[in-house]
Design an enzyme around this catalytic site. Structure first.
Site, PDB file in Angstrom:
ATOM      1  N   CYS A 250      46.382  30.138  46.233  1.00  0.00           N
ATOM      2  CA  CYS A 250      45.633  31.373  46.120  1.00  0.00           C
ATOM      3  C   CYS A 250      45.019  31.738  47.542  1.00  0.00           C
ATOM      4  CB  CYS A 250      44.050  30.786  45.420  1.00  0.00           C
ATOM      5  SG  CYS A 250      43.197  29.760  46.507  1.00  0.00           S
TER       6      CYS A 250
ATOM      7  N   ARG B  40      41.361  45.962  44.139  1.00  0.00           N
ATOM      8  CA  ARG B  40      42.514  45.102  43.208  1.00  0.00           C
ATOM      9  C   ARG B  40      43.060  46.210  42.188  1.00  0.00           C
ATOM     10  NH1 ARG B  40      40.588  39.952  40.326  1.00  0.00           N
ATOM     11  NH2 ARG B  40      40.757  39.013  42.251  1.00  0.00           N
TER      12      ARG B  40
ATOM     13  N   LYS C 103      41.305  37.492  29.762  1.00  0.00           N
ATOM     14  CA  LYS C 103      42.464  37.591  30.305  1.00  0.00           C
ATOM     15  C   LYS C 103      43.521  37.423  29.148  1.00  0.00           C
ATOM     16  CE  LYS C 103      41.231  36.038  34.814  1.00  0.00           C
ATOM     17  NZ  LYS C 103      41.287  34.926  36.049  1.00  0.00           N
TER      18      LYS C 103
ATOM     19  N   ARG D 121      40.984  41.940  31.944  1.00  0.00           N
ATOM     20  CA  ARG D 121      41.569  42.147  33.459  1.00  0.00           C
ATOM     21  C   ARG D 121      42.937  42.541  33.138  1.00  0.00           C
ATOM     22  NH1 ARG D 121      38.642  38.936  37.383  1.00  0.00           N
ATOM     23  NH2 ARG D 121      36.845  38.897  36.829  1.00  0.00           N
TER      24      ARG D 121
ATOM     25  N   CYS E  86      37.885  34.678  50.711  1.00  0.00           N
ATOM     26  CA  CYS E  86      37.088  34.210  49.394  1.00  0.00           C
ATOM     27  C   CYS E  86      35.731  33.566  49.796  1.00  0.00           C
ATOM     28  CB  CYS E  86      38.074  33.326  48.815  1.00  0.00           C
ATOM     29  SG  CYS E  86      37.391  33.019  47.142  1.00  0.00           S
TER      30      CYS E  86
ATOM     31  N   CYS F 278      39.704  25.902  45.816  1.00  0.00           N
ATOM     32  CA  CYS F 278      38.363  25.513  45.176  1.00  0.00           C
ATOM     33  C   CYS F 278      38.970  25.196  43.758  1.00  0.00           C
ATOM     34  CB  CYS F 278      37.159  26.224  45.360  1.00  0.00           C
ATOM     35  SG  CYS F 278      37.224  27.540  43.849  1.00  0.00           S
TER      36      CYS F 278
ATOM     37  N   CYS G  43      42.648  29.878  40.966  1.00  0.00           N
ATOM     38  CA  CYS G  43      43.268  31.100  40.901  1.00  0.00           C
ATOM     39  C   CYS G  43      44.850  31.170  41.080  1.00  0.00           C
ATOM     40  CB  CYS G  43      42.590  31.855  42.079  1.00  0.00           C
ATOM     41  SG  CYS G  43      40.975  32.099  41.745  1.00  0.00           S
TER      42      CYS G  43
ATOM     43  N   LYS H 159      34.753  37.405  32.411  1.00  0.00           N
ATOM     44  CA  LYS H 159      35.921  37.856  32.476  1.00  0.00           C
ATOM     45  C   LYS H 159      36.892  37.636  31.334  1.00  0.00           C
ATOM     46  CE  LYS H 159      36.809  35.663  36.259  1.00  0.00           C
ATOM     47  NZ  LYS H 159      37.355  34.911  37.605  1.00  0.00           N
TER      48      LYS H 159
END
Ligand code: SRM
Ligand code: SF4
Length: 554
Positions: free
Chosen positions: A428, A72, A207, A141, A434, A473, A477, A205
């Site tokens: 997503c 990414r 953001k 991120r 994934c 899920c 995302c 993470k």
């Protein structure tokens, strides 16, 4: 104090994110890397994955899983020069599945890169002045910024903050350069001392997004930090600051929940804004939960200690008080498709890229179109937070030529021929790459929308710009919890149907029906659309109507 999670120990023992990655790369017996390195490599912008479509077949043949890597890019604000686009196109063709994927955080991912191709891929990116540092892992991120340059003459000034924040919160380790680019091993370890991340990085993470009202295209409140630009009389006055947003939850774990960020104040200068951002991160570093990763995001730290405590601690660390939030209003949360000009007379074409997948399919040959446009060198490329693409900074004299390419390769047909609901949809990745996917998302939503379009037509609702999002899920995302119609995968072919989110990203949705299959989804939507069509007030959005009807309570 509770015991630290395993990942905490891996981070601390990793010698500033080196782990044993070099050894893992040299191991030719397996396409995988060592288990601990799988956590470390994320900080370098990569994930080890395997093709889930092929798992059973390979297991039956007693073969190892088909391992590959997703890489990414770090693109603060999401933009590339035409030369960089050509480089990404070539790298994708040589080393990955070939599909260039625009993510919901305004950057690009390549999938299916085998272990021996990682270094050549990173080197080729580096030659194009691109890197993947810190795009995954427990660290700041990719920083988002409103994508639509026509929205404000100050877009460039605000946009520059994405870069400034990304640089401010970059890790100091040189591991990336050493491992992937074969640069010299650092002798003076002092250079790597990292006052922000130390050797433990963040608990989870982190953001950040920057919005320019009136468009909340970045979904500012879904981030750990949402900055909202305050512009008065064409002058950037500063930023309202919101903290504690995050959209994931775990099925069956009531302690986890999606949360929108809370506004805490206004910073009236660049210095104060950057200082506040930095110290919000240090507080999370020091107080975030390091034993249970499910409860480690900033949102849980805020809720555990209280928003007033967090603000007071922030002001103490900053050495100044934030000012009261400056009133602002979001009026939309969307991409503006087609051609638009900015204040300087430069043109922008926003193209619909369904679920961010750039590939040639049938008459819609977007990948070829973009290559031809990039090779001509007359436009830049921007990515939106809803996985679409803007061909940007086009001069008046070049517009017709670019328009002709877009028309020839079916890009205009796809963009302008798509329904409003499709234009406001997002899914997503989910299967096959994934590892966390419970249900399909990007491979399924387009065909579900075909069927939903029929229902909308039936109830004379096809012009409604309803925001619809699907995730495979509950990690969220594609920000399915911040949609008017949200689908959250629960098992293969089954989804929770979520309703009541607003159009602007200021209210989350709630579960309306649990664990339902396509037939039930369509029958529910048919009846909901019927009621909406007959009973809504003028201009009432589907999300607001769902709440007024008490289909869900928020
Ligand atoms: Fe995500 C994990 C894909 C945006 C919340 N996400 C993953 C992984 C890496 C699966 C994994 O851990 O192994 C997925 C890789 C799939 C693949 O094959 O590519 C994945 N997330 C994505 C992307 C590519 C979805 C897309 O189709 O665009 C987005 C990449 C963004 C980027 O460029 O950085 C993506 N992920 C998001 C968002 C939306 C956002 O940031 O605006 C969220 C919800 C917001 C939030 O963070 O709260 C999100 N992803 C998660 C989570 C849950 C985090 C949590 O707080 O618990 C996970 C799982 C985890 O971290 O343990 C996750
Ligand atoms: Fe994977 Fe779940 Fe994220 Fe979709 S929402 S990409 S299924 S982690």
């Amino acid at each position: 104090m509770s015991e630290k999670s395993g990942i905490e120990r891996i981070k601390e023992a990793s010698h500033h994110l080196r782990g044993t990655l070099k050894e893992s790369l040299h191991d030719e017996i397996t396409g995988a890397i060592r288990e601990d390195d799988q956590a470390v490599v994320k900080f370098h912008g990569m994930y080890q994955q395997d093709d889930r479509d092929k798992r059973e077949e390979r297991a039956a043949k007693k073969l190892d899983r088909l391992y590959s890597y997703m890489i990414r890019l770090r693109l603060p604000g999401g933009s590339l020069t035409p030369e960089q686009w050509v480089a990404v196109h070539d790298i994708a063709g040589e080393n990955s599945t070939g599909v260039i994927k625009i993510t919901s955080r305004q950057t690009l991912q390549l999938h299916g890169i085998i272990k021996s191709d990682i270094k050549p891929t990173i080197k080729a990116f580096s030659e194009a002045k691109l890197d993947s540092i810190a795009t995954c892992g427990d660290i700041n991120r990719n920083v988002l910024c409103s994508s639509h340059p026509k929205q404000s003459p100050l877009h460039a000034e605000v946009f520059a903050y994405a870069d400034k924040i990304s640089n401010l919160l970059m890790p100091k380790t040189k591991a990336y350069y050493e491992i992937w680019l074969d640069e010299e091993i650092l002798v003076d370890k002092k250079e790597e001392e990292d006052p922000l991340y130390q050797d433990r990085y963040l608990p989870r993470k982190f953001k950040i997004a920057i919005a320019i009202p009136p468009n909340n295209d970045v979904d500012a409140f879904a981030n750990d930090i949402g900055l909202i630009a305050v512009i008065e009389d064409n002058v950037l006055k500063g930023f309202n600051i919101a903290i504690g947003g995050g959209l994931s939850s775990t099925h069956g774990n009531a302690e986890t929940y999606p949360r929108l960020a809370t506004l805490i104040g206004f910073a009236d200068s660049e210095e104060k804004t950057l200082k506040a951002v930095y110290e919000i991160a240090t507080i999370q570093r020091d107080y975030g939960n390091r034993s249970d990763r499910k409860l480690a995001r900033l949102k849980y730290t805020v809720d555990k200690f209280g928003i007033d405590w967090y603000k007071a601690e922030l002001e103490k660390r900053c050495g100044f008080a934030l000012q009261p939030v400056v009133p602002f209003q979001f009026e939309s949360r969307k991409d503006y498709f087609g051609w638009l000009a900015n204040d300087e007379g430069l043109w922008y074409y926003t193209a619909l890229i369904e679920n961010g997948r750039i590939t040639d399919e049938g008459d819609h040959r977007i990948k070829s179109a973009l290559l031809e446009i990039a090779k001509a060198g007359k436009a830049n490329f921007r990515f939106t937070c809803t996985q679409n693409l803007i061909i940007s900074d086009v001069k008046e004299e070049d517009k017709n030529a670019i328009n002709a390419i877009l028309a020839e390769y079916g890009v205009i047909g796809k963009t302008e021929g798509s329904s409003e609901i499709r234009k406001n949809s997002m899914a997503c990745v989910a299967f096959p790459t994934c590892p966390l996917a419970l249900a399909e998302a990007q491979r399924y939503l387009p065909s579900l929308i075909d069927k939903i379009e029929v229902l909308l037509n039936k109830h004379s609702l096809s012009e409604e710009e309803i925001i619809i999002r699907m995730t495979g899920c509950p990690n969220g995302c594609a920000r399915s919890y911040a949609a008017e119609i949200g689908f959250v995968g629960t098992a293969y072919g089954k989804y929770n149907l979520q309703l009541g989110g607003d159009r602007l990203g200021e209210r989350l949705n709630k579960i309306y029906r649990e664990n339902i299959v396509e037939e039930e989804i369509l029958s529910e939507l048919d009846s909901l659309f019927e009621t909406y069509s007959s009973k809504r007030k003028p201009n009432e959005t589907f999300g607001d109507f769902s709440l007024r009807q008490k289909w869900v309570t928020i």
